[in-house]
Design a protein around this motif. Sequence first.
Motif, short mmCIF file in Angstrom:
data_model
loop_
_atom_site.label_atom_id
_atom_site.label_comp_id
_atom_site.label_asym_id
_atom_site.label_seq_id
_atom_site.Cartn_x
_atom_site.Cartn_y
_atom_site.Cartn_z
N GLU A 86 0.74 -1.27 -0.05
CA GLU A 86 -0.14 0.10 0.03
C GLU A 86 0.86 1.14 -0.05
OE1 GLU A 86 -2.51 -0.39 3.40
OE2 GLU A 86 -3.97 -1.73 2.29
N ALA A 87 1.81 1.28 0.88
CA ALA A 87 2.71 2.40 0.82
C ALA A 87 3.63 2.43 -0.67
CB ALA A 87 3.99 2.36 1.71
N LEU A 88 3.90 1.42 -1.27
CA LEU A 88 4.44 1.57 -2.50
C LEU A 88 3.45 2.14 -3.47
CD1 LEU A 88 6.50 -2.09 -2.54
CD2 LEU A 88 7.65 0.57 -2.64
N ARG A 89 2.46 1.73 -3.54
CA ARG A 89 1.26 2.30 -4.55
C ARG A 89 0.96 3.64 -4.22
NH1 ARG A 89 -0.93 -3.60 -3.61
NH2 ARG A 89 -0.31 -4.56 -5.80
N ALA A 90 0.84 4.04 -2.93
CA ALA A 90 0.73 5.40 -2.64
C ALA A 90 1.80 6.37 -3.25
CB ALA A 90 0.69 5.51 -1.23
N ALA A 91 3.02 5.61 -3.30
CA ALA A 91 4.21 6.43 -3.85
C ALA A 91 4.22 6.56 -5.35
CB ALA A 91 5.56 5.95 -3.02
N GLY A 92 3.38 5.77 -5.83
CA GLY A 92 3.25 5.80 -7.47
C GLY A 92 3.95 4.82 -8.36
N TRP A 93 4.19 3.47 -7.15
CA TRP A 93 4.90 2.29 -7.71
C TRP A 93 3.66 1.44 -8.07
CZ3 TRP A 93 9.90 0.32 -8.08
CH2 TRP A 93 10.98 1.08 -7.49
N VAL A 94 3.83 0.48 -9.20
CA VAL A 94 3.09 -0.62 -9.57
C VAL A 94 3.69 -1.79 -8.99
CG1 VAL A 94 2.33 -1.83 -11.81
CG2 VAL A 94 2.25 0.31 -11.68
N VAL A 95 2.91 -2.61 -8.11
CA VAL A 95 3.35 -3.73 -7.77
C VAL A 95 2.64 -4.99 -8.43
CG1 VAL A 95 3.66 -4.95 -5.69
CG2 VAL A 95 3.52 -2.52 -5.35
N VAL A 96 3.61 -5.60 -8.91
CA VAL A 96 3.09 -7.10 -9.70
C VAL A 96 3.41 -8.16 -8.82
CG1 VAL A 96 3.20 -8.43 -11.82
CG2 VAL A 96 3.72 -5.98 -11.77
N GLN A 97 2.56 -8.89 -8.18
CA GLN A 97 2.66 -10.00 -7.25
C GLN A 97 2.32 -11.29 -7.98
OE1 GLN A 97 -0.27 -7.46 -4.47
NE2 GLN A 97 0.39 -9.38 -3.43
N ILE A 98 3.65 -12.05 -7.95
CA ILE A 98 3.74 -13.52 -8.83
C ILE A 98 3.83 -14.56 -7.85
CG2 ILE A 98 5.04 -14.51 -10.32
CD1 ILE A 98 4.22 -11.85 -11.68
N THR A 99 2.94 -15.45 -8.26
CA THR A 99 2.59 -16.48 -7.40
C THR A 99 3.43 -17.80 -7.77
OG1 THR A 99 0.90 -17.44 -8.51
CG2 THR A 99 0.13 -15.86 -6.89
N LYS A 100 3.61 -18.75 -6.74
CA LYS A 100 4.20 -19.83 -7.00
C LYS A 100 3.63 -20.61 -8.58
CE LYS A 100 5.65 -24.42 -4.85
NZ LYS A 100 5.55 -25.02 -3.68
N ALA A 101 2.48 -20.65 -8.40
CA ALA A 101 1.72 -21.56 -9.55
C ALA A 101 2.05 -20.83 -10.80
CB ALA A 101 0.26 -21.40 -9.40
N GLU A 102 1.95 -19.54 -10.79
CA GLU A 102 2.37 -18.81 -12.13
C GLU A 102 3.82 -18.97 -12.41
OE1 GLU A 102 -0.34 -14.94 -12.10
OE2 GLU A 102 1.42 -14.92 -10.72
N LEU A 103 4.85 -18.91 -11.45
CA LEU A 103 6.39 -18.89 -11.89
C LEU A 103 6.80 -20.05 -12.47
CD1 LEU A 103 9.09 -18.01 -11.82
CD2 LEU A 103 9.42 -18.44 -9.35
N PHE A 104 6.12 -21.21 -11.61
CA PHE A 104 6.53 -22.57 -11.90
C PHE A 104 5.61 -23.46 -12.92
CE2 PHE A 104 8.68 -21.71 -7.87
CZ PHE A 104 10.15 -22.30 -8.22
N HIS A 105 4.37 -23.11 -13.19
CA HIS A 105 3.58 -23.69 -14.11
C HIS A 105 2.90 -22.85 -15.08
CE1 HIS A 105 3.95 -27.00 -11.08
NE2 HIS A 105 3.43 -26.12 -10.06
N GLU A 106 2.98 -21.61 -14.99
CA GLU A 106 2.53 -20.74 -15.87
C GLU A 106 3.17 -19.62 -15.95
OE1 GLU A 106 -2.26 -21.24 -16.40
OE2 GLU A 106 -1.77 -20.18 -14.55
N PRO A 107 4.66 -19.58 -16.53
CA PRO A 107 5.52 -18.38 -16.61
C PRO A 107 5.16 -17.68 -17.33
CG PRO A 107 6.58 -20.73 -17.43
CD PRO A 107 5.43 -20.90 -16.68
#
Length: 298
Positions: free
Chosen positions: A262-283
Amino acid sequence: MPTGRLRRADVDKPFHGVRVLRDASLPEGLETDRWGRALGPAERAHLALALAYAPRMAEGEFFSHITAAVILGIPLPYLLVARSMLHVSVFRPRRLPRSAGVRGHEAKPSLVRTVRDARTGLLTATPATVWASLGRQLTDPYDLVAAGDAVVRTWRVDSPLATLADLEAAVTAGRRVGVAAARLALPRVRTDSASRTESWLRLTLIDHGLPEPARNHEVSADGVYLGCVDLAYPDLKIAIEYEGEHHLLDPEQWARDIARYEALRAAGWVVVQITKAELFHEPAVAVQRVRAAIRRRG
């Protein structure tokens, strides 16, 4: 110790001449690795076997390969550790160790050095030698790079296990099984990567055509420290975070993560959260999400 006591049901016999209490915990301080990461079940079991075998080791024997990696805290895939026997090496011309559950290796003094691990007291091949020997066991190139990242890590540690120069010396010392894979992996090894999954995510993004991100980037805004992000494109204010299972299982950690995002987004950052399933099964899905963020900022 009376013979009758050694025959009770709460005593296991992992090796000839060795008895250990069943379900005994690891010695204090060894439930985590040298960076504070909790050991997984396979790592704990393998380390316990190494500690049990150590009293019967002959002169000149030392732990190597997968076993040495576990002792030193070098990250390996779970199944590789779970299915592995103990790896014990000996310098020529001594006889190979022979015991059920132990795989013996013959080492050349010109290729291998040994060191006494300060945390466990166990004798192992040096970290650089261990990494160079993992080229055969670690069939996925990303895992070999991640292991190298851990060996040379300087981020938030007092001193690395080895340096990039040490790794280069190990892979150029001479012929050994798997050394070709280690030579290919070496240029991709970085000193500021904090975990196996972070290394995997970095390599996945690069190999799908994205620029190499900054690693463990510290973010501040208006003189206020907002936190450290796993990977980042600082010029675009894009943070890429890997969401492992430990985040969800630790309520306090999860609450801190939410506040940080929330602090990062308030400072203008885009936060992309990558899950285990995405990284190892759907890169490709993970990469597309990061690419979309770059496109929006670009």
